[in-house]
Design a protein around this motif. Structure first.
Motif, PDB file in Angstrom:
ATOM      1  N   ILE A   1       0.967  -1.253   0.058  1.00 53.46           N
ATOM      2  CA  ILE A   1      -0.092  -0.012   0.075  1.00 53.46           C
ATOM      3  C   ILE A   1       0.894   1.356   0.118  1.00 53.46           C
ATOM      4  O   ILE A   1       0.485   2.104  -0.606  1.00 53.46           O
ATOM      5  CB  ILE A   1      -1.069   0.185   1.153  1.00 53.46           C
ATOM      6  N   PRO A   2       1.804   1.525   0.671  1.00 53.12           N
ATOM      7  CA  PRO A   2       2.825   2.616   0.658  1.00 53.12           C
ATOM      8  C   PRO A   2       3.293   2.695  -0.790  1.00 53.12           C
ATOM      9  O   PRO A   2       3.456   3.870  -1.301  1.00 53.12           O
ATOM     10  CB  PRO A   2       3.930   2.226   1.610  1.00 53.12           C
ATOM     11  N   ALA A   3       3.610   1.516  -1.481  1.00 55.44           N
ATOM     12  CA  ALA A   3       4.340   1.753  -2.703  1.00 55.44           C
ATOM     13  C   ALA A   3       3.067   2.210  -3.649  1.00 55.44           C
ATOM     14  O   ALA A   3       3.421   3.167  -4.657  1.00 55.44           O
ATOM     15  CB  ALA A   3       4.867   0.296  -3.194  1.00 55.44           C
ATOM     16  N   MET A   4       1.977   1.667  -3.656  1.00 54.89           N
ATOM     17  CA  MET A   4       0.761   2.263  -4.359  1.00 54.89           C
ATOM     18  C   MET A   4       0.739   3.857  -4.249  1.00 54.89           C
ATOM     19  O   MET A   4       0.297   4.364  -5.050  1.00 54.89           O
ATOM     20  CB  MET A   4      -0.446   1.324  -4.029  1.00 54.89           C
ATOM     21  N   ARG A   5       0.749   4.274  -2.853  1.00 54.19           N
ATOM     22  CA  ARG A   5       0.491   5.770  -2.866  1.00 54.19           C
ATOM     23  C   ARG A   5       1.452   6.565  -3.649  1.00 54.19           C
ATOM     24  O   ARG A   5       1.241   7.380  -3.905  1.00 54.19           O
ATOM     25  CB  ARG A   5       0.447   5.923  -1.230  1.00 54.19           C
ATOM     26  N   GLU A   6       2.387   6.033  -3.605  1.00 52.82           N
ATOM     27  CA  GLU A   6       3.793   6.855  -4.510  1.00 52.82           C
ATOM     28  C   GLU A   6       3.597   6.599  -5.738  1.00 52.82           C
ATOM     29  O   GLU A   6       3.994   7.522  -6.566  1.00 52.82           O
ATOM     30  CB  GLU A   6       5.023   6.301  -3.865  1.00 52.82           C
ATOM     31  N   ALA A   7       3.062   5.476  -6.346  1.00 51.47           N
ATOM     32  CA  ALA A   7       3.138   4.888  -7.913  1.00 51.47           C
ATOM     33  C   ALA A   7       2.001   5.490  -8.518  1.00 51.47           C
ATOM     34  O   ALA A   7       2.236   5.793  -9.770  1.00 51.47           O
ATOM     35  CB  ALA A   7       3.323   3.381  -7.966  1.00 51.47           C
TER      36      ALA A   7
ATOM     37  N   ALA B   1      -1.806  -2.384  -8.817  1.00 53.10           N
ATOM     38  CA  ALA B   1      -0.613  -2.310  -8.219  1.00 53.10           C
ATOM     39  C   ALA B   1       0.293  -3.154  -9.510  1.00 53.10           C
ATOM     40  O   ALA B   1       1.553  -2.602  -9.681  1.00 53.10           O
ATOM     41  CB  ALA B   1      -0.344  -3.292  -7.000  1.00 53.10           C
ATOM     42  N   ARG B   2      -0.076  -4.069 -10.101  1.00 51.48           N
ATOM     43  CA  ARG B   2       0.778  -4.891 -11.416  1.00 51.48           C
ATOM     44  C   ARG B   2       0.910  -3.774 -12.434  1.00 51.48           C
ATOM     45  O   ARG B   2       1.908  -3.851 -13.003  1.00 51.48           O
ATOM     46  CB  ARG B   2      -0.041  -5.967 -11.729  1.00 51.48           C
TER      47      ARG B   2
ATOM     48  N   GLU C   1      -1.741   7.815  -8.672  1.00 51.26           N
ATOM     49  CA  GLU C   1      -2.847   8.749  -7.852  1.00 51.26           C
ATOM     50  C   GLU C   1      -3.981   8.169  -8.091  1.00 51.26           C
ATOM     51  O   GLU C   1      -5.056   8.397  -7.186  1.00 51.26           O
ATOM     52  CB  GLU C   1      -2.993  10.286  -8.654  1.00 51.26           C
ATOM     53  N   ARG C   2      -4.276   7.086  -9.156  1.00 51.02           N
ATOM     54  CA  ARG C   2      -5.504   6.390  -9.312  1.00 51.02           C
ATOM     55  C   ARG C   2      -5.810   5.565  -8.063  1.00 51.02           C
ATOM     56  O   ARG C   2      -7.200   5.170  -7.664  1.00 51.02           O
ATOM     57  CB  ARG C   2      -5.605   5.603 -10.498  1.00 51.02           C
ATOM     58  N   ALA C   3      -4.870   5.102  -7.248  1.00 57.21           N
ATOM     59  CA  ALA C   3      -5.060   4.385  -6.143  1.00 57.21           C
ATOM     60  C   ALA C   3      -5.877   5.096  -4.912  1.00 57.21           C
ATOM     61  O   ALA C   3      -6.064   4.320  -3.816  1.00 57.21           O
ATOM     62  CB  ALA C   3      -3.820   3.854  -5.487  1.00 57.21           C
ATOM     63  N   GLY C   4      -5.823   6.589  -5.114  1.00 61.61           N
ATOM     64  CA  GLY C   4      -6.117   7.246  -3.814  1.00 61.61           C
ATOM     65  C   GLY C   4      -7.635   6.832  -3.408  1.00 61.61           C
ATOM     66  O   GLY C   4      -7.998   6.639  -2.126  1.00 61.61           O
ATOM     67  N   GLN C   5      -8.517   6.797  -4.338  1.00 60.72           N
ATOM     68  CA  GLN C   5     -10.158   6.350  -4.091  1.00 60.72           C
ATOM     69  C   GLN C   5     -10.199   4.981  -3.613  1.00 60.72           C
ATOM     70  O   GLN C   5     -10.958   4.826  -2.734  1.00 60.72           O
ATOM     71  CB  GLN C   5     -10.879   6.633  -5.341  1.00 60.72           C
ATOM     72  N   LEU C   6      -9.374   4.073  -4.059  1.00 60.83           N
ATOM     73  CA  LEU C   6      -9.489   2.783  -3.627  1.00 60.83           C
ATOM     74  C   LEU C   6      -8.894   2.589  -2.375  1.00 60.83           C
ATOM     75  O   LEU C   6      -9.497   2.001  -1.603  1.00 60.83           O
ATOM     76  CB  LEU C   6      -8.768   1.591  -4.857  1.00 60.83           C
ATOM     77  N   LEU C   7      -7.700   3.181  -1.993  1.00 58.90           N
ATOM     78  CA  LEU C   7      -7.091   3.028  -0.512  1.00 58.90           C
ATOM     79  C   LEU C   7      -8.216   3.838   0.508  1.00 58.90           C
ATOM     80  O   LEU C   7      -8.324   3.370   1.411  1.00 58.90           O
ATOM     81  CB  LEU C   7      -5.883   3.928  -0.604  1.00 58.90           C
ATOM     82  N   ASP C   8      -8.896   4.813   0.006  1.00 59.24           N
ATOM     83  CA  ASP C   8      -9.999   5.348   0.774  1.00 59.24           C
ATOM     84  C   ASP C   8     -11.182   4.323   1.102  1.00 59.24           C
ATOM     85  O   ASP C   8     -11.495   4.358   2.300  1.00 59.24           O
ATOM     86  CB  ASP C   8     -10.514   6.758   0.067  1.00 59.24           C
ATOM     87  N   GLU C   9     -11.590   3.638   0.175  1.00 61.29           N
ATOM     88  CA  GLU C   9     -12.535   2.610   0.256  1.00 61.29           C
ATOM     89  C   GLU C   9     -12.070   1.521   1.297  1.00 61.29           C
ATOM     90  O   GLU C   9     -12.732   0.885   2.081  1.00 61.29           O
ATOM     91  CB  GLU C   9     -12.924   2.050  -1.142  1.00 61.29           C
ATOM     92  N   LEU C  10     -10.778   1.179   1.165  1.00 63.97           N
ATOM     93  CA  LEU C  10     -10.257   0.251   2.018  1.00 63.97           C
ATOM     94  C   LEU C  10     -10.381   0.803   3.489  1.00 63.97           C
ATOM     95  O   LEU C  10     -10.459  -0.181   4.271  1.00 63.97           O
ATOM     96  CB  LEU C  10      -8.907  -0.303   1.616  1.00 63.97           C
ATOM     97  N   ASN C  11      -9.784   2.122   3.387  1.00 61.04           N
ATOM     98  CA  ASN C  11      -9.904   2.509   4.873  1.00 61.04           C
ATOM     99  C   ASN C  11     -11.430   2.669   5.632  1.00 61.04           C
ATOM    100  O   ASN C  11     -11.384   2.382   6.829  1.00 61.04           O
ATOM    101  CB  ASN C  11      -9.415   3.871   4.755  1.00 61.04           C
ATOM    102  N   ARG C  12     -12.228   2.866   4.690  1.00 62.84           N
ATOM    103  CA  ARG C  12     -13.725   2.701   5.281  1.00 62.84           C
ATOM    104  C   ARG C  12     -14.206   1.866   5.625  1.00 62.84           C
ATOM    105  O   ARG C  12     -15.024   1.645   6.754  1.00 62.84           O
ATOM    106  CB  ARG C  12     -14.606   3.710   4.084  1.00 62.84           C
TER     107      ARG C  12
END
Length: 235
Positions: free
Chosen positions: A68-74, A143-144, A76-87
């Protein structure tokens, strides 16, 4: 891409282990606790210990610490998905905090309270199971595509060093979940110190402490179940 494939397979193995633990405890709650008219102090203690163990195992997963930290850096499209995971994670925490509020100073849970307690536990398990599913179906595929080859090599190296430290901690006699926590913190940053700001899962409040001074000790069967859950989590 072979490194990416290897890394995602390794992460999937860990996901399967955590899922098995969640499903196992959820089945216990549905097939045992939900069928009772009351819950004893020993059963409440056992449930709280397992909730804490499951949460900690989920918190210190390699997906959370490295992918997940690597995705945050790689991307911007991951932002919405990571927000959903956190919810979904927040939903699990909300279920447990509601359980804390309900238990309070109760010496015993009876009748309709049994349903409320079990529903909170079931909600916790369901939310984390949904998060695992979303990670595997959406996060891994994204991520892939988004993470560069050299970053995959870095993640794969982190996973190997994590497993190495984990084996060392287990040999030192630490419980499996505690060993995973220490190993993860060692590998979270290059200098070996975890930065809690990189961990998106909020901290779990202290679970209700069940006073057992005047209550019978948990049965040997409960102790065996607790050990089996702990073992399954870290396999």
């Amino acid at each position: 891409m072979l490194t990416a494939t290897y890394t995602l397979v390794a992460l999937s193995v860990e996901q399967a282990s955590v899922r098995l633990s969640l499903l196992s405890f959820q089945k216990y709650v549905r097939n045992t606790l939900m069928q009772q008219n009351s819950l004893t102090l020993s059963q409440l203690e056992y449930a709280c210990e397992n909730l804490n163990t499951l949460y900690q195992a989920f918190h210190w997963r390699k997906t959370e610490m490295y992918l997940i930290p690597a995705m945050r850096e790689a991307s911007e499209r991951a932002g919405q998905l990571l927000d959903e995971l956190n919810r979904l994670n927040q939903s699990a925490l909300t279920a447990i905090r509601l359980l804390q509020d309900k238990l309070g100073a109760l010496a015993e849970v009876r009748d309709d309270q049994v349903s409320e307690v079990c529903d909170s536990i079931d909600g916790f398990c369901t939310a984390l199971l949904k998060r695992l599913e979303k990670e595997e179906q959406e996060l891994f595929g994204l991520a892939r595509q988004a993470i560069a080859g050299e970053t995959w090599f870095s993640i794969a190296n982190q996973l190997m060093m994590h497993d190495k430290h984990l084996d060392e901690m287990k040999r030192s006699g630490l419980p499996p979940v505690e060993a995973a926590r220490v190993a993860a913190r060692r590998r979270a940053l290059p200098d070996g110190e975890a930065d809690e700001r990189q961990i998106s899962i909020p901290g779990l409040q202290v679970l209700p402490v069940v006073q057992l001074d005047e209550a019978p000790a948990p049965s040997s069967r409960a102790a065996v179940r607790h050990k089996s859950h702990d073992d399954v989590i870290m396999k």
